[in-house]
Design a protein around this motif. Structure first.
Motif, PDB file in Angstrom:
ATOM      1  N   LYS A   1       0.821  -1.219   0.000  1.00 44.07           N
ATOM      2  CA  LYS A   1       0.000   0.000   0.000  1.00 44.07           C
ATOM      3  C   LYS A   1       0.859   1.276   0.000  1.00 44.07           C
ATOM      4  O   LYS A   1       2.063   1.232   0.285  1.00 44.07           O
ATOM      5  CB  LYS A   1      -0.930  -0.033   1.207  1.00 44.07           C
ATOM      6  CG  LYS A   1      -1.975  -1.161   1.155  1.00 44.07           C
ATOM      7  CD  LYS A   1      -2.918  -1.092   2.349  1.00 44.07           C
ATOM      8  CE  LYS A   1      -4.022  -2.119   2.259  1.00 44.07           C
ATOM      9  NZ  LYS A   1      -4.963  -2.007   3.417  1.00 44.07           N
TER      10      LYS A   1
ATOM     11  N   TYR B   1     -12.674  -1.769  -3.412  1.00 45.01           N
ATOM     12  CA  TYR B   1     -13.155  -1.828  -2.025  1.00 45.01           C
ATOM     13  C   TYR B   1     -14.675  -1.712  -1.922  1.00 45.01           C
ATOM     14  O   TYR B   1     -15.196  -1.394  -0.861  1.00 45.01           O
ATOM     15  CB  TYR B   1     -12.474  -0.748  -1.185  1.00 45.01           C
ATOM     16  CG  TYR B   1     -11.088  -1.143  -0.695  1.00 45.01           C
ATOM     17  CD1 TYR B   1     -10.890  -2.266   0.108  1.00 45.01           C
ATOM     18  CD2 TYR B   1      -9.978  -0.381  -1.026  1.00 45.01           C
ATOM     19  CE1 TYR B   1      -9.631  -2.631   0.558  1.00 45.01           C
ATOM     20  CE2 TYR B   1      -8.707  -0.734  -0.578  1.00 45.01           C
ATOM     21  CZ  TYR B   1      -8.550  -1.861   0.210  1.00 45.01           C
ATOM     22  OH  TYR B   1      -7.295  -2.211   0.659  1.00 45.01           O
TER      23      TYR B   1
ATOM     24  N   PHE C   1     -15.353   4.271   6.941  1.00 43.54           N
ATOM     25  CA  PHE C   1     -13.981   4.558   6.508  1.00 43.54           C
ATOM     26  C   PHE C   1     -13.789   4.458   4.994  1.00 43.54           C
ATOM     27  O   PHE C   1     -12.696   4.711   4.488  1.00 43.54           O
ATOM     28  CB  PHE C   1     -12.979   3.631   7.219  1.00 43.54           C
ATOM     29  CG  PHE C   1     -13.199   2.143   7.006  1.00 43.54           C
ATOM     30  CD1 PHE C   1     -12.783   1.519   5.844  1.00 43.54           C
ATOM     31  CD2 PHE C   1     -13.798   1.365   7.985  1.00 43.54           C
ATOM     32  CE1 PHE C   1     -12.961   0.159   5.636  1.00 43.54           C
ATOM     33  CE2 PHE C   1     -13.991  -0.010   7.800  1.00 43.54           C
ATOM     34  CZ  PHE C   1     -13.571  -0.605   6.627  1.00 43.54           C
TER      35      PHE C   1
ATOM     36  N   GLU D   1      -5.826   2.068   9.039  1.00 45.92           N
ATOM     37  CA  GLU D   1      -6.021   2.323   7.602  1.00 45.92           C
ATOM     38  C   GLU D   1      -4.719   2.087   6.824  1.00 45.92           C
ATOM     39  O   GLU D   1      -4.685   1.313   5.864  1.00 45.92           O
ATOM     40  CB  GLU D   1      -6.492   3.756   7.372  1.00 45.92           C
ATOM     41  CG  GLU D   1      -6.655   4.083   5.894  1.00 45.92           C
ATOM     42  CD  GLU D   1      -7.110   5.515   5.675  1.00 45.92           C
ATOM     43  OE1 GLU D   1      -8.321   5.718   5.484  1.00 45.92           O
ATOM     44  OE2 GLU D   1      -6.259   6.427   5.716  1.00 45.92           O
TER      45      GLU D   1
ATOM     46  N   ASN E   1      -2.060   0.315   6.780  1.00 44.95           N
ATOM     47  CA  ASN E   1      -1.491  -0.898   7.380  1.00 44.95           C
ATOM     48  C   ASN E   1      -0.584  -1.674   6.416  1.00 44.95           C
ATOM     49  O   ASN E   1      -0.394  -2.878   6.542  1.00 44.95           O
ATOM     50  CB  ASN E   1      -2.611  -1.772   7.958  1.00 44.95           C
ATOM     51  CG  ASN E   1      -3.646  -2.136   6.909  1.00 44.95           C
ATOM     52  OD1 ASN E   1      -3.485  -1.849   5.728  1.00 44.95           O
ATOM     53  ND2 ASN E   1      -4.707  -2.794   7.343  1.00 44.95           N
TER      54      ASN E   1
HETATM   55  P1  ADP Z   1      -8.100  -6.628   5.777  1.00 42.98           P
HETATM   56  O1  ADP Z   1      -7.290  -5.711   4.892  1.00 42.98           O
HETATM   57  O2  ADP Z   1      -7.306  -7.105   6.950  1.00 42.98           O
HETATM   58  O3  ADP Z   1      -8.786  -7.747   5.016  1.00 42.98           O
HETATM   59  P2  ADP Z   1     -10.702  -5.298   5.911  1.00 42.98           P
HETATM   60  O4  ADP Z   1     -11.091  -6.062   4.691  1.00 42.98           O
HETATM   61  O5  ADP Z   1     -11.623  -5.338   7.095  1.00 42.98           O
HETATM   62  O6  ADP Z   1      -9.239  -5.708   6.430  1.00 42.98           O
HETATM   63  O7  ADP Z   1     -10.539  -3.761   5.543  1.00 42.98           O
HETATM   64  C1  ADP Z   1      -9.936  -3.386   4.328  1.00 42.98           C
HETATM   65  C2  ADP Z   1      -8.998  -2.236   4.609  1.00 42.98           C
HETATM   66  O8  ADP Z   1      -9.761  -1.113   5.065  1.00 42.98           O
HETATM   67  C3  ADP Z   1      -7.974  -2.468   5.737  1.00 42.98           C
HETATM   68  O9  ADP Z   1      -6.834  -3.171   5.332  1.00 42.98           O
HETATM   69  C4  ADP Z   1      -7.655  -1.047   6.145  1.00 42.98           C
HETATM   70  O10 ADP Z   1      -6.750  -0.424   5.229  1.00 42.98           O
HETATM   71  C5  ADP Z   1      -9.019  -0.372   6.015  1.00 42.98           C
HETATM   72  N1  ADP Z   1      -9.758  -0.383   7.293  1.00 42.98           N
HETATM   73  C6  ADP Z   1     -10.352  -1.449   7.896  1.00 42.98           C
HETATM   74  N2  ADP Z   1     -10.955  -1.096   9.049  1.00 42.98           N
HETATM   75  C7  ADP Z   1     -10.743   0.242   9.187  1.00 42.98           C
HETATM   76  C8  ADP Z   1     -11.113   1.224  10.166  1.00 42.98           C
HETATM   77  N3  ADP Z   1     -11.808   0.885  11.238  1.00 42.98           N
HETATM   78  N4  ADP Z   1     -10.694   2.497   9.974  1.00 42.98           N
HETATM   79  C9  ADP Z   1      -9.985   2.863   8.875  1.00 42.98           C
HETATM   80  N5  ADP Z   1      -9.627   1.997   7.903  1.00 42.98           N
HETATM   81  C10 ADP Z   1      -9.981   0.693   8.054  1.00 42.98           C
END
Ligand code: ADP
Ligand code: MG
Length: 119
Positions: free
Chosen positions: A11, A51, A59, A112, A114
């Motif tokens: 990312k 997404y 978010f 976010e 991550n």
């Molecule tokens: P993952 O990437 O671990 O599969 P999710 O599918 O739940 O997680 O979420 C997609 C992406 O959205 C996350 O990797 C992160 O970048 C963002 N995200 C998830 N939860 C939050 C939140 N509570 N606040 C801000 N960004 C979030």
């Protein structure tokens, strides 16, 4: 055991800090092969489509903006149980909750920003 292929995205927070190599090393050390990769800049439309599943979440708008804030590296990882293995290498969504030694624990800036996507 099954050889699988899985999508990975490094990312913008990670490309901005020059962590592409350090992150790729994590995959390779654990036996995943990077069989394809390309550094691209997502358009807002591409990020929104990617997404879409999260479009009702609070978010979503910010996430799509963040994903277009810099280049990403889209890649295909291949290996035994690559899907499960990549999840384990990445760690929990929120770096604060991620296990020691995972990419998100070591490099993630926030829930976010991550550092990596896997699916
Ligand atoms: P993952 O990437 O671990 O599969 P999710 O599918 O739940 O997680 O979420 C997609 C992406 O959205 C996350 O990797 C992160 O970048 C963002 N995200 C998830 N939860 C939050 C939140 N509570 N606040 C801000 N960004 C979030
Ligand atoms: Mg997800």
């Amino acid at each position: 055991m099954a050889t699988e292929r899985t999508l990975s995205i490094i990312k913008p927070d990670a490309t901005r800090r020059n962590l592409t190599g350090a992150i790729n090393e994590r995959f390779e050390i654990r036996g995943l092969k990077i069989v394809a990769q390309k550094r691209i800049h997502l358009t807002l439309g591409q990020a929104q489509k990617f997404y879409q599943i999260h479009k009702e979440r609070a978010f979503y708008d910010d996430l799509c903006k963040y994903m277009t804030s810099g280049p990403v590296v889209v890649q295909v990882l291949e290996g035994e149980q690559a899907i499960t293995e990549n999840r384990s290498i990445m760690g929990a969504t929120n770096p604060a909750n991620a296990d020691e030694g995972t990419i998100r624990k070591d490099f993630g800036e926030s829930v976010e920003a991550n550092s990596v996507h896997g699916s």
